[in-house]
Design a protein around this motif. Structure first.
Motif, PDB file in Angstrom:
ATOM      1  N   ASN A   1       0.813  -1.224   0.000  1.00 50.89           N
ATOM      2  CA  ASN A   1       0.000   0.000   0.000  1.00 50.89           C
ATOM      3  C   ASN A   1       0.845   1.273   0.000  1.00 50.89           C
ATOM      4  N   ILE A   2       1.827   1.281  -0.911  1.00 48.18           N
ATOM      5  CA  ILE A   2       2.743   2.414  -0.968  1.00 48.18           C
ATOM      6  C   ILE A   2       2.107   3.590  -1.726  1.00 48.18           C
TER       7      ILE A   2
ATOM      8  N   THR B   1       1.024  12.880  -7.563  1.00 47.59           N
ATOM      9  CA  THR B   1       1.079  11.572  -6.900  1.00 47.59           C
ATOM     10  C   THR B   1       1.803  10.596  -7.813  1.00 47.59           C
ATOM     11  N   ALA B   2       2.992  10.142  -7.395  1.00 48.73           N
ATOM     12  CA  ALA B   2       3.797   9.220  -8.207  1.00 48.73           C
ATOM     13  C   ALA B   2       3.335   7.781  -8.040  1.00 48.73           C
ATOM     14  N   LEU B   3       2.902   7.430  -6.821  1.00 51.22           N
ATOM     15  CA  LEU B   3       2.420   6.078  -6.527  1.00 51.22           C
ATOM     16  C   LEU B   3       1.177   6.189  -5.662  1.00 51.22           C
ATOM     17  N   SER B   4       0.167   5.411  -5.989  1.00 52.28           N
ATOM     18  CA  SER B   4      -1.089   5.482  -5.259  1.00 52.28           C
ATOM     19  C   SER B   4      -1.502   4.087  -4.792  1.00 52.28           C
ATOM     20  N   ASN B   5      -1.241   3.805  -3.510  1.00 57.60           N
ATOM     21  CA  ASN B   5      -1.694   2.556  -2.887  1.00 57.60           C
ATOM     22  C   ASN B   5      -1.225   1.322  -3.663  1.00 57.60           C
ATOM     23  N   VAL B   6       0.067   1.283  -3.991  1.00 49.54           N
ATOM     24  CA  VAL B   6       0.630   0.200  -4.805  1.00 49.54           C
ATOM     25  C   VAL B   6       1.146  -0.918  -3.901  1.00 49.54           C
ATOM     26  N   SER B   7       0.778  -2.153  -4.225  1.00 47.64           N
ATOM     27  CA  SER B   7       1.285  -3.335  -3.534  1.00 47.64           C
ATOM     28  C   SER B   7       1.800  -4.342  -4.556  1.00 47.64           C
TER      29      SER B   7
END
Length: 311
Positions: free
Chosen positions: A8-9, A17-23
């Protein structure tokens, strides 16, 4: 549990926003493709994994431990932007960088000799970096990336600037690293390399993860039940031969053979297609049309662009 995982990065820069809730989950001793268009967020994620920057939200795990400064010794990173000191001698620099990574001088000399001979660059040991071609410099940087035998390797566009012979050399070494126990995160735009090397992939677009899974499973997921038949002995229209619901998508001739591509209904089988043709033609080849990773990449990115809100 995955060998390496991102949970959840989210990473923001001012209004972007470069990354939104990435897993993502990277299995142990696998090659994991980190894919996406330029500006998708891949570099931001790689920088977080390398602890160059930190996430605004979320966690990164090395096995069952939260990523911490001491994990740096277990990571090898080959960035897309290469960075060797141009005026420094090649061997002197390689030895210096190896020692920075905790390798003793004696061990470093032994390992560097092995790799310089393997990559056929031993004659360049006392040359300045600026005297080397781009490909030679990249070989040196690859060597210093792996010299401390890290358990996690991150390669960002490792084949950039290499000729086909050296690309194959590097591919073989990457596969050997996995065989010998390394886990590899591989970022590239070269989808052919993804098909050759990667066990699993994650596709990031506009800061979101839009696809993840094994390469084999993803290609299966995107299949369209389409087949190609090469034949001769029949010059008439093909449509009258096809059962109901079968769709002719291509019909072309190549030398003495005719090739047609047919998409079948979801419930139909390839045997039904073959049975429809066999009484009338001499079949030379029959194959299923499997989408390439490049086609899947383009299709998925376009679909996400049409239906998602950019952060």
């Amino acid at each position: 549990m995955a060998y390496f995982s991102v949970r959840n990065i989210t990473k923001r820069y001012a209004a972007h926003t470069a990354l939104s809730n990435v897993s993502i989950d990277v299995p142990e001793q696998s090659i994991f493709g980190l894919l996406g268009p330029n500006g998708a967020g891949k570099t931001s994620l790689i920088r977080i994994i390398n602890q160059i920057t930190g996430p605004d939200e979320g966690e990164v795990y090395f096995g069952n431990e939260k990523l911490a400064p001491h994990h740096v010794d277990r990571i090898g990173y080959l960035p897309e932007e290469r960075g060797l000191y141009k005026k420094m001698k090649v061997g002197e620099q390689a030895l210096y960088l190896a020692q920075l990574k905790g390798v003793s001088k004696a061990d470093a000399m032994k390992k560097l000799k092995y790799w310089f001979e393997k990559f056929e660059i031993q004659a360049w040991w006392n040359k300045k970096v600026e005297e080397l071609s781009k490909g030679m410099q990249q070989k040196v940087q690859f060597i210093v990336t792996i010299i401390h035998e890290p358990s996690l390797l991150i390669f960002d566009e490792p084949f950039s600037g290499f000729d086909p012979i050296n690309v194959n050399l590097l591919k073989d070494e990457i596969l050997n690293l996995r065989k010998n126990g390394a886990t590899i995160i591989f970022s590239t735009h070269n989808m052919a390399s993804v098909e050759e090397l990667c066990d699993n992939i994650a596709l990031i677009n506009n800061s979101h993860k839009i696809l993840e899974g094994s390469v084999k499973e993803i290609k299966k997921r995107f299949k369209t039940n389409t087949y190609s038949i090469d034949f001769d002995g029949f010059t008439g229209p093909v449509n009258p031969l096809l059962p109901g619901g079968f769709v002719l998508t291509e019909d072309k001739s190549d030398d003495d053979l005719r090739q047609v591509t047919v998409t079948l209904p979801a419930t139909a089988t390839q045997n039904e297609l073959l049975n429809a043709f066999m009484p009338y033609v001499n079949i030379h080849a029959f194959r299923e049309i499997i989408p390439t990773m490049n086609e899947i990449f383009i299709k998925t990115v376009h679909a996400a662009g049409n239906h998602s809100i950019n952060s």
